[in-house]
Scaffold this motif. Structure first.
Motif, mmCIF file in Angstrom:
data_model
loop_
_atom_site.group_PDB
_atom_site.id
_atom_site.type_symbol
_atom_site.label_atom_id
_atom_site.label_comp_id
_atom_site.label_asym_id
_atom_site.label_seq_id
_atom_site.Cartn_x
_atom_site.Cartn_y
_atom_site.Cartn_z
ATOM 1 N N TRP A 1 35.618 -34.817 18.128
ATOM 2 C CA TRP A 1 35.019 -33.759 18.948
ATOM 3 C C TRP A 1 34.052 -34.348 19.977
ATOM 4 O O TRP A 1 34.021 -33.947 21.139
ATOM 5 N N LEU B 1 40.661 -29.061 20.226
ATOM 6 C CA LEU B 1 39.429 -28.390 19.804
ATOM 7 C C LEU B 1 39.664 -27.243 18.818
ATOM 8 O O LEU B 1 39.026 -27.201 17.754
ATOM 9 N N GLU C 1 30.578 -28.487 15.798
ATOM 10 C CA GLU C 1 30.426 -28.232 17.233
ATOM 11 C C GLU C 1 29.254 -29.020 17.808
ATOM 12 O O GLU C 1 29.253 -29.374 18.993
ATOM 13 N N TRP D 1 29.616 -32.013 19.897
ATOM 14 C CA TRP D 1 29.821 -31.855 21.336
ATOM 15 C C TRP D 1 28.590 -32.343 22.099
ATOM 16 O O TRP D 1 28.707 -33.010 23.129
#
Length: 453
Positions: A33, A130, A154, A157
């Motif tokens: 990610w 994703l 997440e 990111w």
């Protein structure tokens, strides 16, 4: 009516504490990610340089970003379908390989046309990866901490975007043809794809849904044997309340899966989910892809505009941290809507900022709230659908969002011509507010087991 004794794969997964095996799954997926975010972040800096080096117009610069998002729209829809058919891990690895190779090849381009073609393939891989990654991790996470773990996923990111900002600040302006070196660094995922493919297990829920019970059993058994890394509200082996599965055959073909997204049970949540994804993508990518270029066009030199962007980016991490805590306290819908409302207020203030201090402060607020909202959105999305539809539902929601991310960079030049930066960010604020309202049409499954139909 509930069954508290049936030792299904779902019940056993939900009964687990957070183990070393979970950490490995989360860390392996999170690193992929982060590499994705690094690629998306790098293009915002590279566009700023190419506008000068290649004498690009605003429209041409917009297409560099939008070409990647066209690929992401296609990749998200296909990736979800393939993940439900071929498995989560395999699609995750393939997509990393596709966009890693395309990013590395971008370092060799000599003109705009070839760069646009390669950006499409970069987006193709990125767009598929994703939603598949969030689906993959959600299917391993125990119910009581599932939302928090997806927000932590997440949060990688922010790690990747910060890496992109560091490369943008230290490499691109200070090395001859630094943008080519930035693309070359982005090829790392091609190597990492091999680690993903062979180092992580397939989703046990998906395997069981495919009738591959012995493989699912072996994977769950390994997790059960893995040492716990943190205190847990449950103890290994404690029974879990698992609702009796609802009646109805599961979709088995791509066409059936797509039609099932709009069946009576799912139609409202699908419509609201697509609307949230569309609005958040439009506002996020419209703003963050263009922030370095907007600052540069306002008279700040390349190093200073990139430095501002780096500082603004650092606020993403606390945004994720707060969202990760609140999502299991407030629930999915309230957390998502509050962070979207905060994004809207921050966008208006950023558009009005006229001094360096205000630009940084309001930009950090926008970064904090917007990325916290992204964490909540990725947490809630896989929970909207049963296992047989989860990849398809997540992928198509992301794909609809990518349509907005195509339009957003192209919309920036005409909006700037219409009313400058203040009008541009008011438009973004409106999109955030629409998304905040649509979030209330989603189903909040905080603490509930996933639907394994």
């Amino acid at each position: 009516m509930t069954d508290v004794t049936t030792p299904t794969v779902a019940a056993r997964l939900d009964a687990l504490p957070f183990t070393r095996g979970h950490a490995r799954i989360l860390g392996g997926s999170g690193l992929g990610w982060a590499l994705d975010a690094m690629d998306v972040g790098l293009i915002s800096f590279i566009i700023t340089v190419l506008v000068s080096e290649w004498s690009l117009t605003g429209e041409q610069a917009s297409w560099i970003a939008s070409a990647g998002f066209v690929g992401m729209a296609v990749g998200a829809t296909l990736g979800g379908l393939l993940a439900d058919r071929l498995g989560r891990r395999s699609v995750f690895a393939i997509t990393l390989l596709v966009y890693g190779v395309a990013t590395g090849a971008s370092a060799l381009v000599g003109g705009l046309t070839l760069l646009l073609v390669l950006r499409f393939f970069v987006g193709l891989g990125l767009g598929a990866e994703l939603p598949v990654a969030s689906t993959y991790v959600s299917e391993f996470a125990p119910a009581r901490m599932r939302g928090r773990l997806i927000v932590i996923l997440e949060a990688f990111w922010a790690v990747g975007w910060t890496a992109a900002s560091l490369i943008g600040f230290f490499v691109i302006p200070n090395v001859a043809e630094g943008w080519r070196w930035a693309f070359a660094i982005g090829a790392i995922p091609a190597v990492y794809a091999l680690v993903i493919r062979w180092g992580l297990p397939e989703s046990a829920r998906w395997l069981e849904r495919q009738g591959r019970h012995s493989e699912a059993e072996a994977i769950v058994a390994r997790l059960e044997a893995s040492p716990a890394l943190a205190s847990s509200q449950r103890r290994r082996g404690e029974p879990v309340l698992v609702p009796t599965p609802l009646a109805g055959p599961a979709a088995t073909t791509a066409g059936e899966r797509l039609r099932a997204l709009w069946a009576a049970e799912f139609s409202v949540r699908t419509a609201c989910l697509w609307l949230v994804w569309f609005c958040v993508n439009f506002a996020y990518y419209g703003a963050f892809i263009w922030i370095p270029t907007l600052l540069f066009s306002q008279g700040y030199d390349l190093v200073k505009s990139f430095g501002f962007t780096l500082i603004i980016t650092l606020a993403q991490l606390p945004g994720y941290a707060v969202a990760a805590w609140l999502i299991e306290v407030w629930g999915r819908r309230l957390t998502l809507s509050v962070f979207l409302a905060g994004s809207a207020v921050s966008a208006v203030l950023f558009g009005q900022a006229g001094t360096e201090g205000l630009i940084i402060a309001t930009g950090m607020a926008l970064s904090f709230f917007n990325l916290g909202a992204w964490g909540a959105l990725y947490a809630v999305t896989p929970e909207m659908y049963p296992t047989s539809l989860r990849g398809t539902g997540s992928g198509w929601a992301a794909g609809v969002g990518r349509i907005a991310s195509i339009l957003a960079p192209l919309s920036v030049p005409p909006l700037l011509a219409l009313g400058g930066v203040p009008v541009l960010f008011v438009v973004f604020a409106v999109f955030f507010l629409v998304a905040a309202g649509a979030a209330w049409g989603l189903v909040d499954k905080r603490g509930q087991t996933l639907d394994d139909r």
